[in-house]
Design a protein around this motif. Structure first.
Motif, PDB file in Angstrom:
ATOM      1  N   TYR A 191      -3.693  19.294  -7.878  1.00  0.00           N
ATOM      2  CA  TYR A 191      -3.209  20.615  -8.279  1.00  0.00           C
ATOM      3  C   TYR A 191      -1.975  20.965  -7.451  1.00  0.00           C
ATOM      4  O   TYR A 191      -1.984  20.841  -6.222  1.00  0.00           O
ATOM      5  CB  TYR A 191      -4.287  21.679  -8.077  1.00  0.00           C
ATOM      6  N   ASN A 242      -2.676  19.323 -13.320  1.00  0.00           N
ATOM      7  CA  ASN A 242      -3.448  20.471 -12.855  1.00  0.00           C
ATOM      8  C   ASN A 242      -4.885  20.371 -13.352  1.00  0.00           C
ATOM      9  O   ASN A 242      -5.357  21.194 -14.145  1.00  0.00           O
ATOM     10  CB  ASN A 242      -2.812  21.771 -13.344  1.00  0.00           C
ATOM     11  N   GLY A 266       1.228  29.702  -3.659  1.00  0.00           N
ATOM     12  CA  GLY A 266       0.834  28.582  -4.505  1.00  0.00           C
ATOM     13  C   GLY A 266      -0.084  27.645  -3.761  1.00  0.00           C
ATOM     14  O   GLY A 266      -0.172  27.673  -2.529  1.00  0.00           O
ATOM     15  N   MET A 283       2.833  16.619 -13.242  1.00  0.00           N
ATOM     16  CA  MET A 283       1.899  17.468 -12.524  1.00  0.00           C
ATOM     17  C   MET A 283       0.569  17.493 -13.259  1.00  0.00           C
ATOM     18  O   MET A 283       0.509  17.862 -14.428  1.00  0.00           O
ATOM     19  CB  MET A 283       2.474  18.884 -12.395  1.00  0.00           C
ATOM     20  N   SER A 340      -7.403  26.851 -11.183  1.00  0.00           N
ATOM     21  CA  SER A 340      -6.806  27.791 -10.239  1.00  0.00           C
ATOM     22  C   SER A 340      -7.805  28.880  -9.863  1.00  0.00           C
ATOM     23  O   SER A 340      -7.786  29.384  -8.729  1.00  0.00           O
ATOM     24  CB  SER A 340      -5.541  28.409 -10.838  1.00  0.00           C
ATOM     25  N   ASP A 353       0.695  24.180  -8.076  1.00  0.00           N
ATOM     26  CA  ASP A 353       1.240  25.207  -8.961  1.00  0.00           C
ATOM     27  C   ASP A 353       1.292  26.544  -8.233  1.00  0.00           C
ATOM     28  O   ASP A 353       0.647  26.734  -7.193  1.00  0.00           O
ATOM     29  CB  ASP A 353       0.383  25.331 -10.226  1.00  0.00           C
ATOM     30  N   THR A 354       2.062  27.451  -8.815  1.00  0.00           N
ATOM     31  CA  THR A 354       2.192  28.807  -8.288  1.00  0.00           C
ATOM     32  C   THR A 354       1.082  29.679  -8.861  1.00  0.00           C
ATOM     33  O   THR A 354       0.796  29.629 -10.059  1.00  0.00           O
ATOM     34  CB  THR A 354       3.554  29.400  -8.660  1.00  0.00           C
TER      35      THR A 354
END
Length: 683
Positions: free
Chosen positions: A70, A3, A88, A1, A7, A72-73
């Protein structure tokens, strides 16, 4: 993953429109005061939507050129055992492209609304609604799990209900938004079943977890049948898409939704909400690719819409309704591409269509403003001289829609036809001919509107104008945008719209011309969707198209020798002859085809079936349940029955209370004898 995207940035992109909706909705509508003025409401919402747009553009740049990703939670909503419900984000090529489409069109609509809704008393409420819709759509496309997808799915449906019925004092608007709400609930029922099936057999709502078990799903039989579980799940998911993306037979809500203000027609019913189903099927391509039956179902449904719903556009006289039926037809084209396993082409057409169809809807709204809120194209004519900016931008949108070489719509639409011809699933032959004939139909109704509105003799100061205006005011298919603050008079000299209306037209006209040639290579034949969209080797359409593609210039030049191009020219010539050279001909043709016209005017009787079979049947069933279940069982049996039972027991018990001691002694003796007898029998 990997990222590599922040976020915090993604949260700002998603939540900025929500903040604008809350501020304007709470403090500008009188809900908790009116501290936000009309001017402040559009400034706040436009700035915050612009923040989302520029953030989305940056994300798309990072995804396209730096392979950013990206998944993700960002928030865990609940935990039931080992089952997690979360919020997410999944940002890849598909998501980033949709984010830019949603926010760019939304920004143009926000600016356009300043001029279109200037006199409306619900000004702040409208800006709150469209910002809330933008937030809902972003949550839908950015989701990394099916729960959040469903939240966004239902949220856009709810806001569309509010926007279609925005002018809530009009009975037709209330009927239209209730119709949209109920038909979408039919599709959403299938959507929920599809999600539930996948969750039940995979134990997860997360896309990645579900897709990782796709082979297991393909090998699992649906209980009690010979069908594969994945086929049932995919068809259920697509039924949801049929409602949201207005596919046959769940399409009847979209033309009636033109009761709402024109800006929402562009935002919801051309560029964003109706494309949610297309996006969803593309996102679930790892599952659909394992079910040829589901793909056949998809391509046949799309083919029917692409051809037969486009035909209905030929007989419409309301300018917005013509564009609405065009939307239905183009959604059918996108669905055909999905069924042909040409998911990148479907998303490509989704993007090009968003720009040129938003342009056409907003152009239609500009015409309505210039015509003092008369929407009947028979009352127009010669507007090219009075509205030059609207004329040239509307022409650009029309040329892109009909598939003129080198325009954006040409590259996506032409590839859909070729993909249908190269597809191997059952129904692809019908899809090819339906999309091919649809080129002529699209050209005919598009240039019919163009010629009647912008060319020919002016009809806005004639007796015919008054006749059509009054006749259509009572007709079901003609609607006026003059309620709630708009002018109620018709006639007078048309005028060009203010700059806040024409500026979005110019800005949307640019991508309607250039975006197709600009992105076709990386989007269809590059690595943009690599690892995002899955295409099985058993479905060779994309491979064949890649082998034949030699650049956007060569592809555009080659188009002049192809059948679709000459079908487009034929539609243009027929429309030119019928509506400019010999305008009496359409009336004669119309009179000679009374049987066909009756079917078309009744829209293939889909509304009649819905209202007289399903709706009346539902009302009859409800009455039956009320009489038998509510009145008979609940009121008559459980409620009144228990009362009567208590009364009966009391009446019997009253006779046992005689007041004589020897009666009570006798009862005690009988009871003791019965108790001893039972005790002896048990032992």
């Amino acid at each position: 993953m990997n990222n590599s995207l922040s976020s915090s940035l993604l949260l700002v992109i998603a939540l900025a429109p929500l903040l604008g909706a809350i501020i304007t909705g709470l403090f500008g509508t009188g809900f908790v005061g009116r501290s936000v003025s009309r001017r402040a409401s559009h400034i706040i919402t436009i700035i915050l939507v612009a923040v989302s747009f520029f953030g989305s553009a940056y994300v798309l740049y990072q995804v396209a050129f730096n392979a950013a990703y990206y998944n993700d939670t960002v928030y865990t909503w609940s935990l039931i055992g080992t089952r997690v419900a979360e919020v997410g984000f999944l940002v890849d090529g598909l998501t980033a492209l949709m984010m830019v489409v949603v926010t760019s069109v939304s920004l143009m609509v926000h600016i356009y609304t300043i001029g279109y809704m200037v006199d409306d008393p619900g000004y702040q409420r409208f800006f709150s609604y469209i910002s809330l819709f933008t937030f809902s759509m972003l949550m839908l496309v950015m989701a990394n799990n099916m729960l959040q997808l469903f939240f966004g799915w239902e949220a856009v449906g709810l806001v569309s209900y509010l926007l279609i019925g925005f002018w809530y004092t009009r009975p037709t608007a209330i009927f239209a938004n209730m119709k949209a709400f109920l038909i979408n609930r039919v599709g959403d029922f299938g959507f929920v079943l599809g999600i539930a099936l996948l969750f039940a057999y995979t134990g997860s709502l997360n896309y990645a977890d579900v897709f990782a078990q796709s082979d297991k799903l393909a090998a699992t039989a649906f209980p009690g049948t010979d069908w594969h579980l994945i086929t049932v799940a995919c068809i259920c998911l697509f039924i949801g898409a049929m409602g949201k993306s207005a596919q046959v037979p769940l399409h009847a809500w979209l033309p009636d939704s033109m009761e709402g203000p024109t800006p929402i027609s562009a935002l919801i019913h051309a560029a964003t909400m109706v494309t949610a189903g297309i996006f969803m099927v593309a996102r679930f391509s790892p599952l659909f690719e394992l079910s040829p039956t589901a793909l056949s179902f998809v391509i046949v449904i799309g083919s029917i819409g692409a051809l037969f719903l486009g035909i209905l556009g030929i007989i419409q006289n309301d300018i917005k309704r013509v564009v609405a039926y065009s939307t239905l037809s183009q959604l059918g084209y996108m669905t055909v591409a999905l069924g042909a396993s040409a998911y990148p082409i479907a998303i490509f057409h989704l993007m090009t269509h968003a720009f040129f169809k938003a342009l056409l809807f907003l152009g239609a709204g500009s015409v309505i403003i210039g015509m003092h809120h008369d929407q009947d194209i028979r009352n127009m004519g010669g507007l090219r001289k009075f509205m030059p900016i609207t004329w040239i931008t509307f022409l650009i949108g029309t040329l892109s829609l009909v598939g003129t070489p080198f325009f954006a719509g040409f590259y996506s639409k032409e590839h859909i036809i070729e993909a249908a011809g190269a597809a191997t699933v059952w129904g692809s032959g019908f899809a090819y001919w339906a999309t091919l004939i649809g080129v002529f139909v699209t050209s005919l109704y598009s240039f019919r509107v163009y010629f009647l509105v912008f060319h020919g003799k002016p009809r806005f100061n004639t007796d015919d104008h008054a006749h059509h205006g009054h006749a259509d005011a009572a007709a079901h298919d003609t609607h006026k945008d003059d309620a709630h603050g708009h002018d109620d008079h018709h006639g007078g000299t048309p005028h060009e719209s203010p700059w806040v209306v024409t500026l979005p037209l110019v800005l949307l006209a640019i991508p309607s011309v250039v975006v197709g040639a600009w992105v076709i290579d990386p989007l269809l034949f590059g690595d943009f969707f690599k690892g995002v969209i899955t295409v099985s080797e058993a479905h060779p359409a994309m491979q064949e198209l890649a082998h034949e593609f030699h650049g956007w210039v060569a592809y555009g030049l080659h188009a002049f020798t192809t059948v679709p191009f000459w079908l487009m020219i034929a539609g243009l010539v027929v429309a030119w002859y019928c509506y400019l050279v010999n305008p009496a001909l359409p009336a004669r043709v119309y009179g000679s085809l009374s049987g066909v016209n009756r079917i078309l005017e009744n829209k293939y009787y889909v509304d009649w079936v819905n209202e007289n079979i399903f709706a009346r049947g539902a009302r009859g069933l409800g009455t039956l349940f009320w009489n038998v279940g509510d009145k008979g069982v609940i009121d008559g049996g459980l409620v009144s029955g228990s009362t009567r039972l208590v009364g009966l027991v009391a009446a019997i018990s009253r006779h046992l209370q005689s007041g004589y001691i020897y009666h009570y002694a006798f009862a005690m003796i009988v009871g003791v004898i019965a108790f001893i007898s039972i005790f002896v029998l048990v032992l």
